[in-house]
Design a protein around this motif. Structure first.
Motif, PDB file in Angstrom:
ATOM      1  N   SER A 112      -4.138   1.248  -1.197  1.00  0.00           N
ATOM      2  CA  SER A 112      -3.537   0.006  -1.708  1.00  0.00           C
ATOM      3  C   SER A 112      -3.606  -0.063  -3.235  1.00  0.00           C
ATOM      4  O   SER A 112      -2.902  -0.858  -3.848  1.00  0.00           O
ATOM      5  CB  SER A 112      -4.208  -1.225  -1.089  1.00  0.00           C
ATOM      6  OG  SER A 112      -5.546  -1.320  -1.521  1.00  0.00           O
ATOM      7  N   LEU A 113      -4.436   0.792  -3.855  1.00  0.00           N
ATOM      8  CA  LEU A 113      -4.570   0.803  -5.313  1.00  0.00           C
ATOM      9  C   LEU A 113      -3.833   1.970  -5.968  1.00  0.00           C
ATOM     10  O   LEU A 113      -3.886   2.127  -7.183  1.00  0.00           O
ATOM     11  CB  LEU A 113      -6.048   0.828  -5.704  1.00  0.00           C
ATOM     12  CG  LEU A 113      -6.870  -0.382  -5.233  1.00  0.00           C
ATOM     13  CD1 LEU A 113      -8.327  -0.211  -5.606  1.00  0.00           C
ATOM     14  CD2 LEU A 113      -6.304  -1.669  -5.778  1.00  0.00           C
ATOM     15  N   GLU A 125      -0.710   3.500  -7.447  1.00  0.00           N
ATOM     16  CA  GLU A 125       0.542   2.987  -8.014  1.00  0.00           C
ATOM     17  C   GLU A 125       1.684   3.978  -7.840  1.00  0.00           C
ATOM     18  O   GLU A 125       2.800   3.595  -7.503  1.00  0.00           O
ATOM     19  CB  GLU A 125       0.336   2.685  -9.492  1.00  0.00           C
ATOM     20  CG  GLU A 125       1.537   2.101 -10.190  1.00  0.00           C
ATOM     21  CD  GLU A 125       1.212   1.749 -11.610  1.00  0.00           C
ATOM     22  OE1 GLU A 125       1.591   2.533 -12.512  1.00  0.00           O
ATOM     23  OE2 GLU A 125       0.556   0.716 -11.823  1.00  0.00           O
ATOM     24  N   SER A 126       1.408   5.280  -8.125  1.00  0.00           N
ATOM     25  CA  SER A 126       2.486   6.262  -8.033  1.00  0.00           C
ATOM     26  C   SER A 126       1.947   7.674  -7.869  1.00  0.00           C
ATOM     27  O   SER A 126       0.781   7.943  -8.155  1.00  0.00           O
ATOM     28  CB  SER A 126       3.360   6.203  -9.291  1.00  0.00           C
ATOM     29  OG  SER A 126       2.614   6.596 -10.427  1.00  0.00           O
ATOM     30  N   SER A 149       0.820  -1.205   0.000  1.00  0.00           N
ATOM     31  CA  SER A 149       0.000   0.000   0.000  1.00  0.00           C
ATOM     32  C   SER A 149       0.862   1.267   0.000  1.00  0.00           C
ATOM     33  O   SER A 149       1.939   1.291   0.584  1.00  0.00           O
ATOM     34  CB  SER A 149      -0.871  -0.028   1.254  1.00  0.00           C
ATOM     35  OG  SER A 149      -1.964   0.811   1.137  1.00  0.00           O
ATOM     36  N   ARG A 207      -1.575   8.131  -9.854  1.00  0.00           N
ATOM     37  CA  ARG A 207      -1.854   7.071 -10.826  1.00  0.00           C
ATOM     38  C   ARG A 207      -2.273   5.816 -10.057  1.00  0.00           C
ATOM     39  O   ARG A 207      -1.585   5.374  -9.151  1.00  0.00           O
ATOM     40  CB  ARG A 207      -0.628   6.765 -11.680  1.00  0.00           C
ATOM     41  CG  ARG A 207      -0.898   5.639 -12.698  1.00  0.00           C
ATOM     42  CD  ARG A 207       0.254   5.409 -13.648  1.00  0.00           C
ATOM     43  NE  ARG A 207       0.586   6.607 -14.415  1.00  0.00           N
ATOM     44  CZ  ARG A 207      -0.091   7.020 -15.494  1.00  0.00           C
ATOM     45  NH1 ARG A 207      -1.118   6.337 -15.935  1.00  0.00           N
ATOM     46  NH2 ARG A 207       0.275   8.118 -16.134  1.00  0.00           N
ATOM     47  N   MET A 208      -3.427   5.285 -10.454  1.00  0.00           N
ATOM     48  CA  MET A 208      -3.956   4.079  -9.828  1.00  0.00           C
ATOM     49  C   MET A 208      -3.447   2.838 -10.566  1.00  0.00           C
ATOM     50  O   MET A 208      -3.026   2.928 -11.722  1.00  0.00           O
ATOM     51  CB  MET A 208      -5.492   4.112  -9.851  1.00  0.00           C
ATOM     52  CG  MET A 208      -6.110   5.376  -9.266  1.00  0.00           C
ATOM     53  SD  MET A 208      -5.673   5.677  -7.545  1.00  0.00           S
ATOM     54  CE  MET A 208      -6.531   4.330  -6.748  1.00  0.00           C
ATOM     55  N   THR A 209      -3.511   1.682  -9.925  1.00  0.00           N
ATOM     56  CA  THR A 209      -3.069   0.442 -10.565  1.00  0.00           C
ATOM     57  C   THR A 209      -3.903   0.123 -11.802  1.00  0.00           C
ATOM     58  O   THR A 209      -3.433  -0.561 -12.701  1.00  0.00           O
ATOM     59  CB  THR A 209      -3.125  -0.747  -9.583  1.00  0.00           C
ATOM     60  OG1 THR A 209      -4.443  -0.840  -9.045  1.00  0.00           O
ATOM     61  CG2 THR A 209      -2.116  -0.578  -8.451  1.00  0.00           C
ATOM     62  N   SER A 210      -5.119   0.646 -11.887  1.00  0.00           N
ATOM     63  CA  SER A 210      -5.996   0.428 -13.045  1.00  0.00           C
ATOM     64  C   SER A 210      -5.570   1.278 -14.243  1.00  0.00           C
ATOM     65  O   SER A 210      -6.084   1.100 -15.344  1.00  0.00           O
ATOM     66  CB  SER A 210      -7.440   0.797 -12.683  1.00  0.00           C
ATOM     67  OG  SER A 210      -7.535   2.196 -12.443  1.00  0.00           O
ATOM     68  N   THR A 222      -6.012   8.115 -13.637  1.00  0.00           N
ATOM     69  CA  THR A 222      -5.217   9.153 -12.997  1.00  0.00           C
ATOM     70  C   THR A 222      -6.102  10.272 -12.452  1.00  0.00           C
ATOM     71  O   THR A 222      -7.212  10.488 -12.941  1.00  0.00           O
ATOM     72  CB  THR A 222      -4.187   9.769 -13.973  1.00  0.00           C
ATOM     73  OG1 THR A 222      -4.883  10.364 -15.056  1.00  0.00           O
ATOM     74  CG2 THR A 222      -3.197   8.735 -14.474  1.00  0.00           C
TER      75      THR A 222
END
Length: 80
Positions: free
Chosen positions: A67-68, A70-71, A2, A23-26, A29
């Motif tokens: 937890s989702l 990404e950056s 996370s 930016r999300m893991t999906s 943005t």
């Protein structure tokens, strides 16, 4: 793993504030252009969108899980 809430807070509380992108893991943005656009929780973020440039009046909000995330990256300055 996370995204630590403190890492997001470092961007939100930066002096001077610099707009940044979440930016999300999906692949989705979110562009955070004002520190008022995000509230940081222990395991989630509340992201606000405004009707105008007035951060006192928001149009909608969305809760996303840390937890989702990404950056976090600074938004590029626009050329004048």
């Amino acid at each position: 793993m996370s995204m630590p809430p403190q890492e997001v807070l470092n961007y939100v509380r930066a002096e001077p504030f610099r707009p940044f992108r979440i930016r999300m893991t999906s692949g989705r943005t979110f562009e955070i252009r004002h520190p008022e656009m995000v509230r940081v929780g222990a395991d989630s973020l509340i992201l606000f969108t405004w009707v105008s440039n007035n951060p006192d009046i928001y149009d909608r909000w969305e809760t996303v899980s840390l937890s989702l995330v990404e950056s976090l990256t600074p938004l590029e300055a626009k050329a004048s």
